[in-house]
Structure formats: C-alpha cells, structure tokens
Scaffold this motif. Structure first.
Motif, PDB file in Angstrom:
ATOM      1  N   GLN A  70     -11.821  -5.965  -7.375  1.00 13.26           N
ATOM      2  CA  GLN A  70     -11.632  -5.595  -5.972  1.00 13.26           C
ATOM      3  C   GLN A  70     -10.551  -6.448  -5.325  1.00 13.26           C
ATOM      4  OE1 GLN A  70     -15.644  -6.523  -4.523  1.00 13.26           O
ATOM      5  NE2 GLN A  70     -14.777  -7.985  -3.095  1.00 13.26           N
ATOM      6  N   ALA A  71     -10.404  -7.701  -5.772  1.00 15.10           N
ATOM      7  CA  ALA A  71      -9.327  -8.552  -5.255  1.00 15.10           C
ATOM      8  C   ALA A  71      -7.966  -7.978  -5.629  1.00 15.10           C
ATOM      9  CB  ALA A  71      -9.468  -9.975  -5.794  1.00 15.10           C
ATOM     10  N   THR A  72      -7.846  -7.470  -6.853  1.00 15.95           N
ATOM     11  CA  THR A  72      -6.588  -6.871  -7.288  1.00 15.95           C
ATOM     12  C   THR A  72      -6.263  -5.627  -6.476  1.00 15.95           C
ATOM     13  OG1 THR A  72      -6.861  -7.708  -9.544  1.00 15.95           O
ATOM     14  CG2 THR A  72      -5.376  -5.850  -9.247  1.00 15.95           C
ATOM     15  N   VAL A  73      -7.254  -4.772  -6.257  1.00 15.75           N
ATOM     16  CA  VAL A  73      -7.020  -3.553  -5.475  1.00 15.75           C
ATOM     17  C   VAL A  73      -6.629  -3.910  -4.043  1.00 15.75           C
ATOM     18  CG1 VAL A  73      -8.050  -1.441  -4.581  1.00 15.75           C
ATOM     19  CG2 VAL A  73      -8.568  -2.170  -6.914  1.00 15.75           C
ATOM     20  N   ALA A  74      -7.326  -4.870  -3.444  1.00 19.90           N
ATOM     21  CA  ALA A  74      -7.011  -5.269  -2.065  1.00 19.90           C
ATOM     22  C   ALA A  74      -5.586  -5.810  -1.967  1.00 19.90           C
ATOM     23  CB  ALA A  74      -8.012  -6.314  -1.578  1.00 19.90           C
ATOM     24  N   ALA A  75      -5.203  -6.664  -2.915  1.00 21.76           N
ATOM     25  CA  ALA A  75      -3.855  -7.239  -2.901  1.00 21.76           C
ATOM     26  C   ALA A  75      -2.805  -6.154  -3.069  1.00 21.76           C
ATOM     27  CB  ALA A  75      -3.724  -8.289  -4.002  1.00 21.76           C
ATOM     28  N   ASN A  76      -3.020  -5.244  -4.004  1.00 23.74           N
ATOM     29  CA  ASN A  76      -2.004  -4.230  -4.277  1.00 23.74           C
ATOM     30  C   ASN A  76      -1.931  -3.169  -3.186  1.00 23.74           C
ATOM     31  OD1 ASN A  76      -1.069  -5.432  -6.599  1.00 23.74           O
ATOM     32  ND2 ASN A  76      -2.514  -4.365  -7.919  1.00 23.74           N
ATOM     33  N   LEU A  77      -3.054  -2.830  -2.583  1.00 28.01           N
ATOM     34  CA  LEU A  77      -3.015  -1.913  -1.448  1.00 28.01           C
ATOM     35  C   LEU A  77      -2.252  -2.549  -0.282  1.00 28.01           C
ATOM     36  CD1 LEU A  77      -3.905   0.719  -0.047  1.00 28.01           C
ATOM     37  CD2 LEU A  77      -6.030  -0.460   0.594  1.00 28.01           C
ATOM     38  N   SER A  78      -2.449  -3.842  -0.072  1.00 23.51           N
ATOM     39  CA  SER A  78      -1.725  -4.549   0.992  1.00 23.51           C
ATOM     40  C   SER A  78      -0.228  -4.563   0.726  1.00 23.51           C
ATOM     41  CB  SER A  78      -2.251  -5.988   1.112  1.00 23.51           C
ATOM     42  OG  SER A  78      -3.625  -6.010   1.421  1.00 23.51           O
ATOM     43  N   ILE A  79       0.156  -4.770  -0.525  1.00 22.44           N
ATOM     44  CA  ILE A  79       1.583  -4.751  -0.878  1.00 22.44           C
ATOM     45  C   ILE A  79       2.175  -3.367  -0.634  1.00 22.44           C
ATOM     46  CG2 ILE A  79       3.218  -4.935  -2.794  1.00 22.44           C
ATOM     47  CD1 ILE A  79       1.409  -7.147  -3.943  1.00 22.44           C
TER      48      ILE A  79
END
Length: 226
Positions: free
Chosen positions: A56-65
């Motif tokens: 979920q941390a990866t998805v949150a970071a990549n959605l933010s990017i």
C-alpha cells in the motif's frame, strides 16, 4: 517509532514511461479524478490494506507521483506511524512530521503545517512523513485533530499553490488497529489495496466491514501483485 518494513519497490519514475505499470497507475489516477465530486476543493484520499503495508505504501507513493506529474499540487501523508519508510523511498531524511504536528498544543494553521512538508524530487509533490515523536497508541489519542490537519493541508494547496490539489494518505493496515478507520472517517474517499495471492478473502471482507462501520467512503479496491 517502529522499525521500517517498507520494501524498496521501484517508484513510478523508475519505470519506462510506456510500461504497463505506468499506464495502470495513470489509469487509476484518471478514474479518481473523474469521480472527484467538486474540483473546486482539494480531494483527500486514504489508501490502506487488510495487512500489507509495503504494497500500500508503494501504491500511495506512485499515485502521488502520477498526480504531481499531471500538474496537480499533491501532498503525500505518511499516516502509518508503525511502518515508517516513505522518507527513505524519496531520499529525504526522516525529520519532524505528522506525529510531531498532532502532539503540539498550538492550532494547526496552514503556515505551521507547511513547515513540516518536505519537497520531493518530483515537482509539485510534498511529503509529510510520519515524524519523529513517539505515538505508542497510534493516532487514536489525537484523532480529534485529524480534520483540522486535513483542512490546513487543503488550504496550503488551494491558497498557497493557487489551485485545489490531492492529499494522499498512506494509512496503517486496517486489521492492525483502528488508525485506518479513524482516517477513513475524515477523508473523501478510501481505497483498499488487496495483494493478489496475499490478502485472503476473509481478511479483505473483515477490513471492508471495519471501514464501513467507521463510515469511511469506500470507493474501491486496488488489486496489486507482489
């Protein structure tokens, strides 16, 4: 603070621009933007999972990017105080952040909150890390301050950056306690990140029911592979 368990999975900018993964993330962002009820007001999202903080941390970071690369001012909020790791992912030091803000006695004015936002290497993207202050009981003791914090971050985007933007909250996994439910009750939309072959049906069902009991607006499920 808890020990970081976030795996160093690639960020969106590490992939080839035309890769299937990049297309999938931008498709997710486009879907969220289409369902944005009022684009005159900044949108606050929670990304959580039944029990997989790394994914979920990866998805949150990549959605933010993806949001920032689309031209929207974006703040990524690390609300998972048990599994800090986003600062390392973005190559910045783990300094004061969310926990330090919530434990202050003074009002959370936009000018105050903005001092804790760290610009990342992605233009238009700021990180509010989990912070350095200890929160052994999670967010529950400071839950009443969450709406005030989110409102100040909205004002930072709308007044300071001149347009509404996106707040992406990376929350604690739902089944690790009540933090995700507390945040879910304060944001506009909540997405449950489900790991294929990792999140069981029972765990996903329990997490969904817990969020619904907290009156979180569960907008959808994001399926990811390890």
């Amino acid at each position: 603070m808890g020990e970081s368990h976030t795996q160093m999975q690639p960020l969106l900018c590490d992939y080839d621009p035309g890769s299937d993964y990049v297309e999938a993330v931008f498709s997710l962002f486009a879907t969220i933007r289409l369902n944005w009820e009022s684009q005159q007001r900044s949108l606050a999202l929670l990304l959580t999972s039944p029990s997989h903080p790394e994914e979920q941390a990866t998805v949150a970071a990549n959605l933010s990017i993806a949001s920032a690369q689309s031209g929207l001012p974006t703040v990524l909020i690390e609300a998972d105080v048990r599994h800090p790791g986003l600062s390392q992912r973005f190559g910045v030091s783990q300094g004061p952040g969310l926990s330090d803000l919530l434990l202050q006695d003074q009002a959370l004015a936009p000018q105050q909150v903005s001092r804790y936002l760290v610009p990342t290497f992605v233009p238009h993207l700021w990180l509010l890390s989990s912070g350095t202050a200890r929160m052994p009981h999670g967010l529950a003791p400071q839950a009443a301050r969450l709406p005030e914090l989110l409102q100040s971050l909205r004002r930072f985007l709308e007044e300071g950056q001149g347009q509404p933007g996106l707040l992406v909250v990376q929350g604690t996994p739902v089944l690790e306690g009540g933090d995700a439910s507390l945040v879910g009750a304060c944001v506009d939309q909540t997405f449950l990140v489900v790991v294929l072959g990792g999140s069981t049906r029972m765990a996903t069902k329990k997490a969904s029911e817990q969020l619904q009991r907290a009156r979180a607006h569960l907008s959808g499920v994001i399926l990811v592979q390890r």
